[in-house]
Write an enzyme that holds these catalytic residues in place. Structure first.
Site, short mmCIF file in Angstrom:
data_model
loop_
_atom_site.label_atom_id
_atom_site.label_comp_id
_atom_site.label_asym_id
_atom_site.label_seq_id
_atom_site.Cartn_x
_atom_site.Cartn_y
_atom_site.Cartn_z
N GLU A 4 6.28 6.75 -9.00
CA GLU A 4 4.91 6.45 -8.84
C GLU A 4 4.25 7.15 -7.78
O GLU A 4 2.89 7.58 -7.98
CB GLU A 4 4.85 4.85 -8.54
CG GLU A 4 5.30 4.00 -9.60
CD GLU A 4 4.76 2.22 -9.09
OE1 GLU A 4 3.98 2.17 -8.45
OE2 GLU A 4 5.93 1.53 -9.63
N HIS A 62 0.79 1.69 -12.83
CA HIS A 62 1.39 0.61 -13.21
C HIS A 62 2.87 0.80 -13.63
O HIS A 62 3.21 1.89 -14.09
CB HIS A 62 0.86 0.20 -14.76
CG HIS A 62 1.41 -0.87 -15.26
ND1 HIS A 62 1.24 -2.27 -15.14
CD2 HIS A 62 2.49 -0.96 -16.29
CE1 HIS A 62 1.92 -3.13 -15.60
NE2 HIS A 62 2.86 -2.50 -16.39
N GLY A 74 0.89 -1.23 0.20
CA GLY A 74 0.20 0.14 0.15
C GLY A 74 0.86 1.39 0.23
O GLY A 74 0.40 2.38 0.54
N SER A 75 1.93 1.28 -0.62
CA SER A 75 2.82 2.55 -0.57
C SER A 75 2.03 3.58 -1.38
O SER A 75 2.15 4.81 -1.11
CB SER A 75 4.36 2.22 -1.02
OG SER A 75 4.51 1.98 -2.24
N ASN A 76 1.70 3.01 -2.60
CA ASN A 76 0.70 4.03 -3.61
C ASN A 76 -0.56 4.66 -2.82
O ASN A 76 -0.71 5.87 -2.92
CB ASN A 76 0.76 3.47 -4.83
CG ASN A 76 1.70 3.63 -5.76
OD1 ASN A 76 1.89 4.59 -6.19
ND2 ASN A 76 2.43 2.40 -5.91
N ASP A 112 -4.25 -3.30 -18.39
CA ASP A 112 -3.31 -2.57 -18.64
C ASP A 112 -3.29 -1.69 -20.00
O ASP A 112 -2.53 -1.17 -20.39
CB ASP A 112 -1.83 -2.78 -18.48
CG ASP A 112 -1.65 -3.62 -17.07
OD1 ASP A 112 -2.17 -3.00 -16.07
OD2 ASP A 112 -0.63 -4.26 -16.94
C1 GRF Z 1 3.34 -0.79 -7.39
O1 GRF Z 1 4.62 -0.90 -8.24
C2 GRF Z 1 2.32 -0.42 -8.64
O2 GRF Z 1 2.65 0.33 -9.82
C3 GRF Z 1 1.87 -1.94 -8.99
O3 GRF Z 1 1.95 -2.63 -7.83
C4 GRF Z 1 3.07 -2.15 -6.90
C5 GRF Z 1 2.23 -1.77 -5.85
O4 GRF Z 1 2.98 -1.30 -4.68
N1 GRF Z 1 0.81 -1.86 -9.58
P1 GRF Z 1 2.20 -0.82 -3.37
O5 GRF Z 1 1.16 -1.60 -2.83
O6 GRF Z 1 1.56 0.64 -3.76
O7 GRF Z 1 3.28 -0.46 -2.60
#
Ligand code: GRF
Length: 194
Positions: free
Chosen positions: A172, A107, A15-17, A143
């Site tokens: 990202e 992505h 869940g870093s994004n 995608d």
């Molecule tokens: C990220 O690299 C995102 O681009 C891909 O899966 C990964 C998820 O990472 N779809 P996080 O869970 O957001 O850290």
């Protein structure tokens, strides 16, 4: 800002994004707020991050009934926009149609290069000199939806997949909050053709 768009984030992992989006929404003039987080994995570490930020969470059942349960919860939370953030399940075509123009994804490649998984090792194998990430609308084709924005990073001589992934992930975390803001403010949209 009073009319902030209501956003639900779908995750499967760390869940870093998701966290980058949560942080962005703390800015007073950011045009969106996070109203819920859904995971298809009950042990996704991102769920704890969401709870710590006082965001309601839900774990959906696997496969068949999953999309229906997600749709119901999105409507219960009155979602305007759905952000996929490392959500490792393919959403059904009817679901994508129902939420057309309202689901976005991040992505880890410069689409249309390297759709699917293991993008960093594939970029290295292909001897790409440039790699990066893409924020895009979600359609039934994996995608394959229209691109909202991309950030490129260099591939360096001594990179391995882990180091390259870290460089892309930093990009990202900048790109996704920007992309969500474009959709939430209405500056970028994806209209139905039929
Ligand atoms: C990220 O690299 C995102 O681009 C891909 O899966 C990964 C998820 O990472 N779809 P996080 O869970 O957001 O850290």
């Amino acid at each position: 800002m009073t009319d902030k768009k209501r956003v639900v984030i779908l995750i499967s992992g760390r869940g870093s994004n998701m966290n980058a989006l949560i942080e962005a929404t703390k800015e007073e003039d950011y045009p969106a707020q996070i109203v819920g987080v859904i995971s298809n994995k009950e042990d996704a570490p991102g769920l704890e991050l969401a709870k710590a930020a006082n965001i309601p969470t839900l774990v959906v059942p696997p496969k068949d009934t999953g999309d229906r349960a997600i749709d119901q919860q999105l409507r219960a939370w009155n979602a305007d926009i759905v952000c996929l953030a490392g959500f490792l399940r393919i959403l059904s075509a009817p679901f994508c149609k129902l939420w057309h123009g309202k689901i976005i994804n991040i992505h880890p490649s410069l689409l249309p290069e390297f759709k699917g998984l293991n993008t960093h090792s594939r970029a290295l194998e292909a001897e790409a000199t440039e790699h990066g990430c893409t924020a895009h609308f979600v359609v039934a084709e994996l995608d394959g939806g229209p691109i909202i924005g991309q950030v490129a990073v260099p591939v360096l001589y001594d990179d391995n997949a882990t180091i390259l992934a870290e460089r892309v992930l930093k990009a990202e975390h900048k790109l996704y909050p920007w992309a969500l803001a474009q959709i939430a403010s209405g500056d970028i949209s994806f209209n139905k053709l039929s």
